[in-house]
Design an enzyme around this catalytic site. Structure first.
Site, mmCIF file in Angstrom:
data_model
loop_
_atom_site.group_PDB
_atom_site.id
_atom_site.type_symbol
_atom_site.label_atom_id
_atom_site.label_comp_id
_atom_site.label_asym_id
_atom_site.label_seq_id
_atom_site.Cartn_x
_atom_site.Cartn_y
_atom_site.Cartn_z
ATOM 1 N N ASP A 1 4.031 12.991 -36.446
ATOM 2 C CA ASP A 1 5.446 13.150 -36.815
ATOM 3 C C ASP A 1 6.147 14.227 -35.976
ATOM 4 O O ASP A 1 7.001 14.969 -36.469
ATOM 5 C CB ASP A 1 5.579 13.465 -38.314
ATOM 6 N N ASN B 1 9.099 5.311 -35.607
ATOM 7 C CA ASN B 1 8.570 5.453 -36.958
ATOM 8 C C ASN B 1 9.695 5.915 -37.874
ATOM 9 O O ASN B 1 10.630 6.583 -37.436
ATOM 10 C CB ASN B 1 7.466 6.517 -36.957
ATOM 11 N N HIS C 1 10.196 8.207 -41.322
ATOM 12 C CA HIS C 1 9.444 9.213 -42.077
ATOM 13 C C HIS C 1 10.328 9.755 -43.204
ATOM 14 O O HIS C 1 11.486 10.112 -42.965
ATOM 15 C CB HIS C 1 9.043 10.352 -41.134
ATOM 16 N N ASP D 1 5.118 10.033 -30.663
ATOM 17 C CA ASP D 1 4.377 10.560 -29.518
ATOM 18 C C ASP D 1 2.933 10.819 -29.971
ATOM 19 O O ASP D 1 2.524 10.337 -31.034
ATOM 20 C CB ASP D 1 5.073 11.797 -28.921
HETATM 21 C C1 GRF Z 1 8.666 4.785 -46.498
HETATM 22 O O1 GRF Z 1 9.327 5.805 -47.214
HETATM 23 C C2 GRF Z 1 8.104 5.317 -45.201
HETATM 24 O O2 GRF Z 1 8.908 6.269 -44.586
HETATM 25 C C3 GRF Z 1 6.833 5.951 -45.708
HETATM 26 O O3 GRF Z 1 6.333 5.019 -46.620
HETATM 27 C C4 GRF Z 1 7.411 4.320 -47.223
HETATM 28 C C5 GRF Z 1 7.166 2.850 -47.063
HETATM 29 O O4 GRF Z 1 7.967 2.120 -47.933
HETATM 30 N N1 GRF Z 1 5.945 6.284 -44.645
HETATM 31 P P1 GRF Z 1 8.025 0.522 -47.873
HETATM 32 O O5 GRF Z 1 6.589 0.014 -47.787
HETATM 33 O O6 GRF Z 1 8.819 0.150 -46.658
HETATM 34 O O7 GRF Z 1 8.686 0.125 -49.144
#
Ligand code: GRF
Length: 207
Positions: free
Chosen positions: A149, A111, A113, A145
């Site tokens: 997060d 993921n 984040h 996991d």
């Molecule tokens: C990213 O910052 C991701 O980490 C978060 O949502 C955003 C998604 O952006 N969970 P995009 O849809 O890839 O432009």
């Protein structure tokens, strides 16, 4: 290495992965893109000729059932099965994946984040960093996991917070750092220089 990418929104991280994996010599390719809603970002995959699917939690009796259908859709594309299971990339999927799903794919399940975990987990990481008056935040690419997060960190990058900037402005600047970090991490995993099983087991592998 075969990649399945999961999104909920605009998909700029997905688009960065599509562009990178289209380069000759990139060691991974995207075989499918899934979403939990009619995400605008699915259009990036459609334009690139990548199969897409939408599996909505609201169509199922439980989150677990939703997770099973999502897993099945990914496995139909050859990710998460056989000797070369590939990698599932949650790139802006705004859902917590059920335990059964995590068990089926992790540690080949990552993921991205928008914060420096373990600081600011959850769905409002950018807002929370601003509200806390932090002077810096950033991006974390991590293994998913069973927690929210909480999985082992693979790669991080720092973004300074500017005086008076809005949540949207900061998130945009974070995403400028996030896209190349995600692409670079996927490349390392696909090349074998970053060993997810070793990181998950608490051994080396992150470097
Ligand atoms: C990213 O910052 C991701 O980490 C978060 O949502 C955003 C998604 O952006 N969970 P995009 O849809 O890839 O432009």
């Amino acid at each position: 290495m075969n990649l399945a990418v999961l999104i909920s929104g605009g998909g700029s991280n997905l688009q960065a992965l599509i562009a990178a994996t289209a380069e000759p010599g990139f060691p991974a390719r995207i075989v499918c893109v899934g979403a939990d809603t009619d995400a605008p970002g699915l259009a990036h995959a459609e334009r690139a000729g990548i199969p897409t699917f939408v599996i909505r939690p609201g169509d199922f009796r439980s989150r677990d059932e939703w997770g099973q259908m999502l897993a099945a859709a990914i496995q139909e594309h050859g990710v998460g099965t056989g000797p070369n299971p590939g990698l599932v990339v949650s790139a802006g999927l705004m859902r917590i994946l059920p335990e059964g799903f995590v068990g089926a794919f992790s540690p080949e399940l990552i993921n991205t984040h928008p914060a420096l975990l373990p600081s600011f987990p959850g769905a409002h990481a950018v807002r929370d960093a601003l509200a806390a008056g932090a002077s810096e935040t950033g991006v974390t690419v991590h293994i998913i996991d069973e927690g929210v997060d909480t999985g082992p960190v693979l790669r991080q990058a720092v973004v300074e917070i500017r005086e008076g900037e809005s949540e949207d402005q900061l998130h945009e600047r974070i995403k400028e750092v996030e896209r190349p970090l995600l692409v670079a991490t996927v490349r390392e995993i696909a090349e074998g220089s970053l060993d997810l099983a070793a990181v998950a087991a608490g051994r080396t592998g992150a470097d």
